[in-house]
Design a protein around this motif. Structure first.
Motif, PDB file in Angstrom:
ATOM      1  N   MET A 163       0.844  -1.171   0.000  1.00  0.00           N
ATOM      2  CA  MET A 163       0.000   0.000   0.000  1.00  0.00           C
ATOM      3  C   MET A 163       0.892   1.237   0.000  1.00  0.00           C
ATOM      4  O   MET A 163       1.733   1.416   0.869  1.00  0.00           O
ATOM      5  CB  MET A 163      -0.888  -0.041   1.237  1.00  0.00           C
ATOM      6  N   SER A 164       0.732   2.091  -0.976  1.00  0.00           N
ATOM      7  CA  SER A 164       1.590   3.273  -1.077  1.00  0.00           C
ATOM      8  C   SER A 164       0.981   4.435  -0.303  1.00  0.00           C
ATOM      9  O   SER A 164      -0.228   4.528  -0.127  1.00  0.00           O
ATOM     10  CB  SER A 164       1.774   3.658  -2.549  1.00  0.00           C
ATOM     11  N   GLU A 165       1.864   5.304   0.133  1.00  0.00           N
ATOM     12  CA  GLU A 165       1.405   6.483   0.855  1.00  0.00           C
ATOM     13  C   GLU A 165       1.016   7.557  -0.144  1.00  0.00           C
ATOM     14  O   GLU A 165       1.562   7.653  -1.232  1.00  0.00           O
ATOM     15  CB  GLU A 165       2.521   7.007   1.761  1.00  0.00           C
ATOM     16  N   CYS A 166       0.065   8.382   0.236  1.00  0.00           N
ATOM     17  CA  CYS A 166      -0.347   9.463  -0.652  1.00  0.00           C
ATOM     18  C   CYS A 166       0.605  10.643  -0.456  1.00  0.00           C
ATOM     19  O   CYS A 166       1.233  10.780   0.587  1.00  0.00           O
ATOM     20  CB  CYS A 166      -1.789   9.868  -0.392  1.00  0.00           C
ATOM     21  N   PRO A 167       0.726  11.497  -1.478  1.00  0.00           N
ATOM     22  CA  PRO A 167       1.567  12.674  -1.340  1.00  0.00           C
ATOM     23  C   PRO A 167       1.070  13.538  -0.185  1.00  0.00           C
ATOM     24  O   PRO A 167      -0.132  13.611   0.067  1.00  0.00           O
ATOM     25  CB  PRO A 167       1.394  13.412  -2.667  1.00  0.00           C
ATOM     26  N   PRO A 168       1.982  14.206   0.539  1.00  0.00           N
ATOM     27  CA  PRO A 168       1.586  14.985   1.717  1.00  0.00           C
ATOM     28  C   PRO A 168       0.502  16.028   1.430  1.00  0.00           C
ATOM     29  O   PRO A 168      -0.395  16.216   2.232  1.00  0.00           O
ATOM     30  CB  PRO A 168       2.879  15.661   2.156  1.00  0.00           C
ATOM     31  N   VAL A 169       0.571  16.680   0.280  1.00  0.00           N
ATOM     32  CA  VAL A 169      -0.442  17.690  -0.039  1.00  0.00           C
ATOM     33  C   VAL A 169      -1.805  17.030  -0.168  1.00  0.00           C
ATOM     34  O   VAL A 169      -2.810  17.500   0.354  1.00  0.00           O
ATOM     35  CB  VAL A 169      -0.074  18.454  -1.334  1.00  0.00           C
ATOM     36  N   ARG A 170      -1.859  15.904  -0.842  1.00  0.00           N
ATOM     37  CA  ARG A 170      -3.121  15.185  -1.048  1.00  0.00           C
ATOM     38  C   ARG A 170      -3.659  14.661   0.277  1.00  0.00           C
ATOM     39  O   ARG A 170      -4.863  14.744   0.532  1.00  0.00           O
ATOM     40  CB  ARG A 170      -2.882  14.037  -2.026  1.00  0.00           C
ATOM     41  N   CYS A 171      -2.787  14.127   1.142  1.00  0.00           N
ATOM     42  CA  CYS A 171      -3.224  13.616   2.448  1.00  0.00           C
ATOM     43  C   CYS A 171      -3.766  14.747   3.315  1.00  0.00           C
ATOM     44  O   CYS A 171      -4.783  14.586   3.983  1.00  0.00           O
ATOM     45  CB  CYS A 171      -2.070  12.924   3.172  1.00  0.00           C
ATOM     46  N   GLY A 172      -3.101  15.891   3.274  1.00  0.00           N
ATOM     47  CA  GLY A 172      -3.575  17.040   4.048  1.00  0.00           C
ATOM     48  C   GLY A 172      -4.926  17.514   3.574  1.00  0.00           C
ATOM     49  O   GLY A 172      -5.800  17.857   4.370  1.00  0.00           O
ATOM     50  N   ARG A 191      -8.483  17.481   5.677  1.00  0.00           N
ATOM     51  CA  ARG A 191      -9.331  18.664   5.852  1.00  0.00           C
ATOM     52  C   ARG A 191     -10.755  18.392   5.375  1.00  0.00           C
ATOM     53  O   ARG A 191     -11.725  18.817   6.004  1.00  0.00           O
ATOM     54  CB  ARG A 191      -8.747  19.861   5.104  1.00  0.00           C
ATOM     55  N   ILE A 192     -10.896  17.669   4.276  1.00  0.00           N
ATOM     56  CA  ILE A 192     -12.229  17.319   3.767  1.00  0.00           C
ATOM     57  C   ILE A 192     -12.957  16.438   4.775  1.00  0.00           C
ATOM     58  O   ILE A 192     -14.137  16.648   5.073  1.00  0.00           O
ATOM     59  CB  ILE A 192     -12.135  16.635   2.391  1.00  0.00           C
ATOM     60  N   ALA A 193     -12.248  15.446   5.306  1.00  0.00           N
ATOM     61  CA  ALA A 193     -12.865  14.542   6.282  1.00  0.00           C
ATOM     62  C   ALA A 193     -13.275  15.296   7.544  1.00  0.00           C
ATOM     63  O   ALA A 193     -14.374  15.078   8.080  1.00  0.00           O
ATOM     64  CB  ALA A 193     -11.905  13.405   6.631  1.00  0.00           C
ATOM     65  N   LEU A 194     -12.446  16.193   8.021  1.00  0.00           N
ATOM     66  CA  LEU A 194     -12.775  16.975   9.218  1.00  0.00           C
ATOM     67  C   LEU A 194     -13.935  17.932   8.935  1.00  0.00           C
ATOM     68  O   LEU A 194     -14.807  18.124   9.787  1.00  0.00           O
ATOM     69  CB  LEU A 194     -11.556  17.732   9.728  1.00  0.00           C
ATOM     70  N   ALA A 195     -13.950  18.526   7.747  1.00  0.00           N
ATOM     71  CA  ALA A 195     -15.069  19.403   7.370  1.00  0.00           C
ATOM     72  C   ALA A 195     -16.365  18.600   7.322  1.00  0.00           C
ATOM     73  O   ALA A 195     -17.401  19.052   7.820  1.00  0.00           O
ATOM     74  CB  ALA A 195     -14.793  20.073   6.027  1.00  0.00           C
TER      75      ALA A 195
END
Length: 115
Positions: A1-10, A14-18
């Motif tokens: 499983m690859s990690e997502c780029p930091p900008v995309r993860c951030g 934010r979308i999930a918290l919103a």
């Protein structure tokens, strides 16, 4: 499983918290308003449903509304300030109850009374 780029993860965080914040507002504000009114007998609880089942159906509805709201807001990237919020609150205070009253009368819903 690859990690997502930091900008995309951030951004996803934010979308999930919103989404979670909008869901909390959509679910708990009506409880705070309708709870005391229901306890005092000013509004009627849906009779044939159990309270737990009714609240679960409300939660399912609010999950859909929160998802659509955050998704459209994110995709549209609208600017939104206090004036838009104020006029949104005022218009929502009129069109939502008015729509519910109209649909209740047109469809002959339970407990629809004339004021």
């Amino acid at each position: 499983m690859s990690e997502c780029p930091p900008v995309r993860c951030g951004e996803m965080r934010r979308i999930a918290l919103a989404w979670l914040a909008v869901l909390a507002i959509l679910y708990f504000v009506p409880l705070i308003v309708y709870g005391p009114a229901s306890s005092l007998g000013w509004v009627e609880f849906p009779a044939p449903e159990s309270p737990g089942r009714f609240m679960l159906s409300v939660l399912v509805l609010k999950v859909g509304v929160a998802t659509a709201f955050v998704g459209l807001f994110h995709l549209g990237r609208p600017g939104y300030g206090w004036s838009e919020a104020l006029f949104g609150i005022l218009s929502e205070a009129v069109y939502t109850p008015l729509s519910a009253l109209l649909v209740g009368r047109m469809l002959g819903g339970r407990g629809v009374t004339s004021a």
